[in-house]
Design a protein around this motif. Structure first.
Motif, PDB file in Angstrom:
ATOM      1  N   ILE B 422     -40.858 -23.927  53.105  1.00  0.00           N
ATOM      2  CA  ILE B 422     -40.469 -24.170  51.707  1.00  0.00           C
ATOM      3  C   ILE B 422     -41.511 -23.549  50.779  1.00  0.00           C
ATOM      4  O   ILE B 422     -41.174 -22.886  49.792  1.00  0.00           O
ATOM      5  N   ALA B 423     -42.780 -23.757  51.106  1.00  0.00           N
ATOM      6  CA  ALA B 423     -43.839 -23.226  50.239  1.00  0.00           C
ATOM      7  C   ALA B 423     -43.761 -21.704  50.154  1.00  0.00           C
ATOM      8  O   ALA B 423     -43.908 -21.119  49.082  1.00  0.00           O
ATOM      9  N   ILE B 424     -43.487 -21.076  51.292  1.00  0.00           N
ATOM     10  CA  ILE B 424     -43.393 -19.613  51.285  1.00  0.00           C
ATOM     11  C   ILE B 424     -42.204 -19.150  50.453  1.00  0.00           C
ATOM     12  O   ILE B 424     -42.318 -18.256  49.608  1.00  0.00           O
ATOM     13  N   LEU B 425     -41.047 -19.798  50.678  1.00  0.00           N
ATOM     14  CA  LEU B 425     -39.847 -19.393  49.936  1.00  0.00           C
ATOM     15  C   LEU B 425     -40.034 -19.627  48.440  1.00  0.00           C
ATOM     16  O   LEU B 425     -39.654 -18.800  47.619  1.00  0.00           O
ATOM     17  N   ALA B 426     -40.614 -20.776  48.102  1.00  0.00           N
ATOM     18  CA  ALA B 426     -40.779 -21.112  46.683  1.00  0.00           C
ATOM     19  C   ALA B 426     -41.652 -20.061  46.012  1.00  0.00           C
ATOM     20  O   ALA B 426     -41.402 -19.658  44.880  1.00  0.00           O
ATOM     21  N   GLU B 427     -42.665 -19.614  46.738  1.00  0.00           N
ATOM     22  CA  GLU B 427     -43.547 -18.614  46.164  1.00  0.00           C
ATOM     23  C   GLU B 427     -42.852 -17.251  46.084  1.00  0.00           C
ATOM     24  O   GLU B 427     -42.920 -16.547  45.083  1.00  0.00           O
ATOM     25  N   ARG B 428     -42.149 -16.929  47.167  1.00  0.00           N
ATOM     26  CA  ARG B 428     -41.578 -15.596  47.257  1.00  0.00           C
ATOM     27  C   ARG B 428     -40.446 -15.372  46.263  1.00  0.00           C
ATOM     28  O   ARG B 428     -40.298 -14.308  45.701  1.00  0.00           O
ATOM     29  N   PHE B 429     -39.633 -16.399  46.065  1.00  0.00           N
ATOM     30  CA  PHE B 429     -38.410 -16.182  45.284  1.00  0.00           C
ATOM     31  C   PHE B 429     -38.336 -16.991  43.994  1.00  0.00           C
ATOM     32  O   PHE B 429     -37.257 -17.160  43.440  1.00  0.00           O
ATOM     33  N   ALA B 430     -39.462 -17.548  43.553  1.00  0.00           N
ATOM     34  CA  ALA B 430     -39.409 -18.409  42.379  1.00  0.00           C
ATOM     35  C   ALA B 430     -38.776 -17.702  41.193  1.00  0.00           C
ATOM     36  O   ALA B 430     -39.212 -16.620  40.818  1.00  0.00           O
ATOM     37  N   PRO B 431     -37.745 -18.296  40.589  1.00  0.00           N
ATOM     38  CA  PRO B 431     -37.171 -17.691  39.392  1.00  0.00           C
ATOM     39  C   PRO B 431     -38.149 -17.813  38.224  1.00  0.00           C
ATOM     40  O   PRO B 431     -38.168 -16.979  37.328  1.00  0.00           O
ATOM     41  N   ASN B 432     -38.944 -18.858  38.225  1.00  0.00           N
ATOM     42  CA  ASN B 432     -40.024 -18.940  37.252  1.00  0.00           C
ATOM     43  C   ASN B 432     -41.134 -19.779  37.858  1.00  0.00           C
ATOM     44  O   ASN B 432     -40.922 -20.526  38.818  1.00  0.00           O
ATOM     45  N   LEU B 433     -42.319 -19.640  37.304  1.00  0.00           N
ATOM     46  CA  LEU B 433     -43.475 -20.266  37.940  1.00  0.00           C
ATOM     47  C   LEU B 433     -43.465 -21.778  37.833  1.00  0.00           C
ATOM     48  O   LEU B 433     -43.990 -22.483  38.690  1.00  0.00           O
ATOM     49  N   ARG B 434     -42.863 -22.311  36.782  1.00  0.00           N
ATOM     50  CA  ARG B 434     -42.816 -23.760  36.661  1.00  0.00           C
ATOM     51  C   ARG B 434     -42.022 -24.371  37.812  1.00  0.00           C
ATOM     52  O   ARG B 434     -42.359 -25.421  38.339  1.00  0.00           O
ATOM     53  N   TRP B 435     -40.986 -23.669  38.178  1.00  0.00           N
ATOM     54  CA  TRP B 435     -40.184 -24.132  39.318  1.00  0.00           C
ATOM     55  C   TRP B 435     -41.044 -24.180  40.577  1.00  0.00           C
ATOM     56  O   TRP B 435     -41.004 -25.122  41.346  1.00  0.00           O
ATOM     57  N   TYR B 436     -41.851 -23.169  40.737  1.00  0.00           N
ATOM     58  CA  TYR B 436     -42.742 -23.144  41.899  1.00  0.00           C
ATOM     59  C   TYR B 436     -43.655 -24.372  41.908  1.00  0.00           C
ATOM     60  O   TYR B 436     -43.783 -25.065  42.916  1.00  0.00           O
ATOM     61  N   VAL B 437     -44.259 -24.657  40.741  1.00  0.00           N
ATOM     62  CA  VAL B 437     -45.139 -25.829  40.664  1.00  0.00           C
ATOM     63  C   VAL B 437     -44.353 -27.100  40.987  1.00  0.00           C
ATOM     64  O   VAL B 437     -44.824 -27.977  41.728  1.00  0.00           O
ATOM     65  N   ASP B 438     -43.140 -27.182  40.481  1.00  0.00           N
ATOM     66  CA  ASP B 438     -42.315 -28.374  40.736  1.00  0.00           C
ATOM     67  C   ASP B 438     -42.056 -28.547  42.231  1.00  0.00           C
ATOM     68  O   ASP B 438     -42.103 -29.656  42.762  1.00  0.00           O
ATOM     69  N   VAL B 439     -41.781 -27.426  42.916  1.00  0.00           N
ATOM     70  CA  VAL B 439     -41.514 -27.513  44.357  1.00  0.00           C
ATOM     71  C   VAL B 439     -42.764 -27.994  45.087  1.00  0.00           C
ATOM     72  O   VAL B 439     -42.700 -28.886  45.939  1.00  0.00           O
ATOM     73  N   VAL B 440     -43.905 -27.435  44.723  1.00  0.00           N
ATOM     74  CA  VAL B 440     -45.140 -27.863  45.385  1.00  0.00           C
ATOM     75  C   VAL B 440     -45.371 -29.357  45.152  1.00  0.00           C
ATOM     76  O   VAL B 440     -45.767 -30.097  46.052  1.00  0.00           O
ATOM     77  N   LEU B 441     -45.089 -29.809  43.932  1.00  0.00           N
ATOM     78  CA  LEU B 441     -45.245 -31.239  43.648  1.00  0.00           C
ATOM     79  C   LEU B 441     -44.345 -32.084  44.538  1.00  0.00           C
ATOM     80  O   LEU B 441     -44.745 -33.137  45.029  1.00  0.00           O
ATOM     81  N   LYS B 442     -43.130 -31.592  44.742  1.00  0.00           N
ATOM     82  CA  LYS B 442     -42.211 -32.338  45.596  1.00  0.00           C
ATOM     83  C   LYS B 442     -42.741 -32.378  47.025  1.00  0.00           C
ATOM     84  O   LYS B 442     -42.644 -33.395  47.710  1.00  0.00           O
ATOM     85  N   LEU B 443     -43.290 -31.272  47.469  1.00  0.00           N
ATOM     86  CA  LEU B 443     -43.859 -31.256  48.818  1.00  0.00           C
ATOM     87  C   LEU B 443     -44.978 -32.277  48.919  1.00  0.00           C
ATOM     88  O   LEU B 443     -45.075 -33.030  49.888  1.00  0.00           O
ATOM     89  N   LEU B 444     -45.818 -32.330  47.882  1.00  0.00           N
ATOM     90  CA  LEU B 444     -46.927 -33.283  47.895  1.00  0.00           C
ATOM     91  C   LEU B 444     -46.406 -34.714  47.902  1.00  0.00           C
ATOM     92  O   LEU B 444     -46.938 -35.588  48.585  1.00  0.00           O
TER      93      LEU B 444
END
Lengths: 159, 976
Positions: B422-444
């Motif tokens: 998930i972390a790799i995909l979120a980084e690779r294909f993030a439509p915007n960076l805030r979304w990426y941060v949100d995904v990482v938060l969910k992982l945490l």
């Protein structure tokens, strides 16, 4: 290549260990324990493949291909260069041959006749490579050996 | 009949062991038996029967997990007896009980060789089986030749030939010289004519091994042969009845033929293309899934091999085959039978990497999601891999969303893997960076335990490098730790992020950082941030507390009035804790308080962006490229006697030579030039001397392209690519340049969580040797290891002992040899690539580094009298022979000269130092003497700095030396 073939009973006791990676004896025991830990959790109607990379003595790309018959798990550990289904068939050939040899093979045959089990397996898989896949050829080879074993040592050996 | 063979004593022993009530009972019985056997073995007489019986008891005992560490000489005795029965037990026992390091090994090898060469096929078979089960290089050295002559012998019985082929394969893998290509190619292919299927299968197996090692280059005649063989079984259907398995004709044989076919690229020759396509089409016609499990397995084994070939051909193969293959796989992922579904998912994963197939694969998304939620972990893993492979910018939010949802309920066996993907995909294909941060938060939040350090470090890195994101990340991390239930990993990330960017929360977002989000208006005071963090302090591990203390120190600096009175007591309390790291931090931060604001500011200032570049070095390289035109005088160099030959005429430019030197990228062989090209632009454009390997290059931009390129390679299972992360470039450079100190012979060139690359160097004259240790830090094999060090036309390279795999925890070394042929000023690229991870989800690593080989590496000290030095110094004035660099004041001006390998002719702290050396090459002048270049050095203190002047007969040597000295200072070498 095949890394090892293990027959383990429903309680986790090894009934046959054929290891082609030249592990030490404690490593073999640990491998049996870890494989059993993975397999005993699985029900019988799931698929016959399992990633074996978590087993300490195996590399990450190791796959476990196994069949569960009555009280025994027959497990082949192999790297990614073998046909998964082919190995599954090979387990079947091995078990069918044991069955022919022991007439309805059961766990006790493997315990008391481990010599015969070794001989049969040696005709199926050698050094981690598939040697023979025809049930008849395997039986022929084993029978030839048996005949020789029965002859006295002094008799001239001619094939 | 079989029962009559049982040994009564053995049966009794086993029966008694089985009757043991508990492990102690069993142990007692085993001890007694082993004691007994030991006594029998030392007795004067022992019948063969008893010896065999005891050895079997030992084998049985060993299988139960007891150590049996005696009796190997009895095993050896059995092998050495002439009787079949004895040998039979002896060889089996040897493979079970004996290790390759055993003292009895040499004697066993002798017996083995004798038996393999024996006239009796049964003995040959026994010894061949044992040697295959043993394997290893000792056996290969000792009996490899014997096995080979048995295999290629005339009138060899089928059983022996089959076994000899497989033994030879096992030994060939450790000793490829047993079957040099192309010497044996045609003989191997001819052996496919052998009459029995058993022999054909064994020979095919051997050929497969040779193809895997050497490629298909010399095997062109094999391709049409394989097609004919496949047709003979599939079409003519006159297969040997003994090889019909559950109504399928010789499945293994066909699988092996197809495996061999897979080694060949799709042929361009129409006369081969057509029959090949026909036979594959035939196999791909497919078979229905029937009720017989064994029949299904066998028929699908063949089908899946054909599909693998189609995937291997990629877009080079006929589209009709690809369509057929996707059709099959799409069907399989929807069926209930788990084995075929498993392989279907696996096949589609590889298929998805082919251009144009992704859309078709995506149609199965629903079925894939069902498999993701299966009870069977094997199916879930394959489904996860497939989702990972089909994820793209267009569906990333959906797939990542599904995965995150599933993560909440997934069991721990698969969570780490999911989190990473998930972390790799979120980084690779993030439509915007805030979304990426949100995904990482969910992982945490959902799987904090499984968020490994490298995942959150990466997240921190991305936030640090993207200023508009920093405030948002700070708000989110603050919210995440506001609750007392926050996961410890979340606390660590929050400590880092708030420490760095917490100050942004003083005011509402503005400018680039603002998107109109509700969070933009949130403001949080320093003390609130502290309270949110500190509520977790007592329950987290010491290493997390260290991070918290650092965050506090930064907060204290920013909000001194607000927080000083709370924080100082905390630091004070920690000056006496047992944990050294914590104590040290506390002491440091307390003492920092007393320092000037300026120093505090510098220590506590925001971390620089991770993608830092060494602008100093860039400037230096630009500087050197300016003079690139006036090379290359090489070839006119006069004399081997070092400094002695310095006639001015010697350095006159030779146009012909200059061209060749400049055309470095178009070397004599095309192969090296193509690999050299990747590194070349970096060096020429002076952007970054290490080249930007790794996945940082285009986060949000070109990252997916880079991954795509990797996935389109030979191995379709590549799920990620790794290189040198830009965050490590500084460390990599420092390690590289530490070798400028000639006293330094070993250092780590690079390390991440998978691998550590250590270098040991040795230079003598114009020759150098680099032993490169590949330390496998992962818990699986590193495979397909490739070392690319093409050399330049100034420095020739050769590489030996590259391992093809490195098992976990091992650290084999390979050697790269360097031969200096002419002056040079550029660094030599060296690329280390390999694959890690499971085959089905391979991670491709490729680290573009530079070899620790500099102009200074080939220097030898020359004891030159002072007056001779002065005379030469005068003769070498003016560019390009003379050049200078300024460096900070040196305590010991001579140290730098000694560090780079020059002789210090004169030195004093006030007047500086003079030194001399000679640059060695392996090139020879017309008289056959090796050419060297004399070099002189002058280190002179000049007020607040030190000037270092270099003079040599050759402009390029001078430049190389000046570059080296500058780099040495930039990295703290020789400045002591």
């Amino acid at each position: 290549m095949i890394k090892g073939i293990f027959v383990i009973n429903n309680h986790g006791k090894p009934r046959l260990i054929k290891d082609f990676q030249r592990m030490t004896q404690p490593e073999q025991q640990q491998t049996v324990r870890e494989i059993f830990g993975l397999l005993s959790k699985r029900s019988d109607n799931v698929c016959n493949f399992l990633e074996g990379g978590s087993v300490t003595t195996f590399s990450k790309d190791t796959k476990l291909i196994y069949r569960h018959f009555a009280t025994l798990y027959f497990v082949v550990a192999a790297d990614g260069n073998e046909s998964d289904l082919g190995l599954l068939d090979l387990v079947q050939v091995f078990v069918e041959t044991l069955d022919k040899k022991f007439e309805n093979v059961c766990e006790l045959d493997l315990i008391f006749r481990s010599d015969m089990v070794h001989h049969i397996l040696d005709e199926v898989v050698m050094g981690g490579m598939v040697l023979e896949t025809s049930g008849k050829e395997i039986m022929d080879a084993v029978t030839a050996m048996e005949r020789l074993e029965l002859e006295t040592r002094s008799a001239a050996i001619k094939a | 009949m079989a029962q009559s063979l049982m040994m009564r004593g053995l049966t009794n022993y086993i029966t008694e062991l089985r009757a043991s009530k508990n492990r102690e009972d069993e142990e007692a019985r085993v001890d007694k038996e082993l004691g007994n056997i030991r006594a029998k073995f030392t007795a004067a007489r022992l019948s063969e029967y008893d010896r065999r019986k005891y050895v079997w008891k030992m084998m049985y005992t060993s299988m139960l997990g007891y150590e049996v560490d005696f009796g190997l000489s009895e095993v050896l005795n059995l092998i050495q007896f002439p009787g079949f029965k004895d040998k039979c037990v002896g060889y089996t026992a040897a493979t079970v009980l004996m290790s390759a390091a055993s003292d009895t090994m040499p004697a066993m090898l002798r017996a083995m060789r004798g038996d393999i060469a024996a006239a009796d096929p049964m003995l040959q078979c026994l010894a061949l089986t044992a040697s295959a089960n043993f394997g290893g290089s000792k056996i290969a050295d000792d009996i490899g030749d014997t096995v080979r002559s048995v295999l290629f012998g005339a009138m060899v019985p089928t059983a022996v030939r089959k076994k000899a082929a497989l033994v030879l394969l096992r030994l060939f893998r450790v000793k490829p010289s047993l079957l040099p290509v192309p010497d044996y190619t045609s003989r191997l292919i001819d052996m496919l004519e052998l009459p029995t299927l058993g022999e054909k299968q064994a020979v095919l197996c051997l050929i497969l091994g040779v193809l895997a090692k050497n490629g298909v280059e010399h095997f062109a005649p094999l391709l049409p042969r394989l097609i004919t063989m496949l047709n003979a079984v599939a079409v003519d259907s006159h297969a040997d009845p003994h090889y019909v398995y559950h109504k399928v004709a010789c499945p293994w044989y066909r699988v092996r033929i197809l495996r061999a076919l897979r080694h060949f690229p799709f042929p361009t020759d129409k006369t081969v293309q057509v029959p090949l396509t026909d036979v594959l089409t035939d196999v791909l016609r497919g078979t229905p899934v029937t009720k017989s499990l064994n029949h299904n397995n066998a028929s699908h084994a063949i089908l899946f091999e054909a599909i693998n070939i189609v995937i291997r051909y990629g877009t080079n193969g006929p589209a009709s085959l690809r369509e057929r293959a996707v059709e099959h796989l799409s069907k399989y992922v929807n069926i209930r039978e788990p084995n075929v579904r498993y392989l279907g998912l696996e096949g589609l994963t590889r298929m998805a990497s082919l251009p144009g197939t992704r859309e078709q694969v995506l149609r199965q998304q629903k079925a894939i999601l069902i498999s993701l939620k299966e009870r069977d972990i094997s199916l879930r893993r394959r489904a996860l891999d497939l989702l990972f492979a089909t994820c793209g910018r267009d569906n990333a939010e959906e797939i990542v969303g599904e995965l995150v949802t599933h993560l909440i309920t997934a069991d721990s066996a698969i969570r780490s893997e999911m989190v990473l993907k998930i972390a790799i995909l979120a980084e690779r294909f993030a439509p915007n960076l805030r979304w990426y941060v949100d995904v990482v938060l969910k992982l945490l939040a959902h799987a904090g335990d499984h968020v490994s350090d490298d995942i959150w470090h990466r997240a921190v890195q991305i936030v640090t490098n993207n200023p508009p994101l920093q405030r948002y990340a700070a708000v989110k991390m603050f919210q995440a730790v506001e609750t007392s239930m926050a996961h410890e990993t979340a606390v660590k990330v929050a400590a880092y992020i708030l420490g760095e960017f917490g100050f942004l929360l003083q005011e509402p977002a503005a400018g680039e950082s603002a998107t109109g989000d509700a969070d933009d208006a949130t403001t949080v005071s320093g003390s609130k941030q502290f309270v949110a963090l500190h509520q977790h302090f007592d329950r987290v591990a010491p290493e997390s507390r260290v991070l918290l203390l650092s965050a506090y120190a930064k907060l204290q600096h920013l909000y001194e009035a607000e927080l000083d009175h709370v924080l100082t007591p905390i630091f004070e309390a920690h000056t006496t804790v047992l944990n050294e790291e914590l104590q040290q931090r506390a002491v440091e931060y307390l003492s920092l308080k007393a320092q000037s604001d300026d120093l505090k500011g510098r220590v506590l200032e925001a971390m620089p962006a991770f993608e830092e570049r060494e602008s100093v070095l860039e400037a230096r390289l630009k500087d050197t490229s300016k003079t690139a035109k006036d090379v290359d005088e090489w070839g006119k160099e006069a004399d081997g006697a070092a400094v002695a030959a310095d006639s001015p005429a010697a350095s006159a430019p030779t146009p012909g030579r200059a061209k060749r030197a400049k055309g470095g990228a178009v070397g004599p062989d095309d192969e090296s030039s193509s690999s050299g090209n990747e590194a070349e632009p970096a060096a020429q454009e002076d952007e970054d001397i290490l080249g930007l390997g790794g996945d940082d290059a285009g986060f949000m931009g070109g990252a997916d392209d880079a991954f795509g390129a990797a996935a389109a390679g030979d191995s379709p299972n590549i799920v990620a690519s790794r290189g040198v992360p830009s965050g490590s470039l500084g460390a990599v450079r420092t390690a590289l340049f530490s070798f400028l100190d000639r006293g330094r012979t070993r250092a780590g060139l690079f390390a991440d969580d998978t691998v550590q690359l250590g270098a040991v160097v040795e230079f003598r004259g114009a020759l150098g040797r680099l032993r490169l240790h590949i330390v496998n830090k992962s818990d699986g094999d590193l495979r397909n290891i490739e070392i690319d060090c093409p050399g330049t036309d100034a420095v020739a390279t050769s590489i030996v002992d590259v391992p093809d795999r490195v098992p976990a925890g091992e650290r084999p070394a390979l050697e790269i040899r360097f031969k200096c042929m002419r002056p040079f000023a550029d660094l030599i690229p060296i690329t280390v690539s390999f694959h890690s991870g499971p085959m089905s989800a391979t991670v491709e690593h490729s680290y573009a580094l530079r070899a620790p080989v500099f102009t200074t590496s080939f220097l030898e000290a020359v004891a030159l009298p002072m007056d001779a030095l002065k005379a030469r110094w005068g003769a070498l004035a003016g560019e390009p022979k003379a050049a200078r660099a300024t460096v900070p004041v040196l305590r010991d001006p001579a140290a730098v000269l000694r560090a780079i390998g020059a002789e210090v002719v004169q030195a004093s702290p006030e007047h500086g130092a003079l030194g001399a050396a000679t640059f060695r090459t392996e090139a020879t002048n017309p008289d056959g003497k090796k050419i060297s270049v004399g070099c002189l050095f002058k280190v002179s203190p000049q007020g607040s700095e030190t000037a270092i002047e270099v003079r040599s007969q050759h402009g390029l040597v001078t430049r190389g030396l000046v570059n080296s000295i500058k780099a040495a200072f930039a990295h703290g070498v020789g400045s002591a």
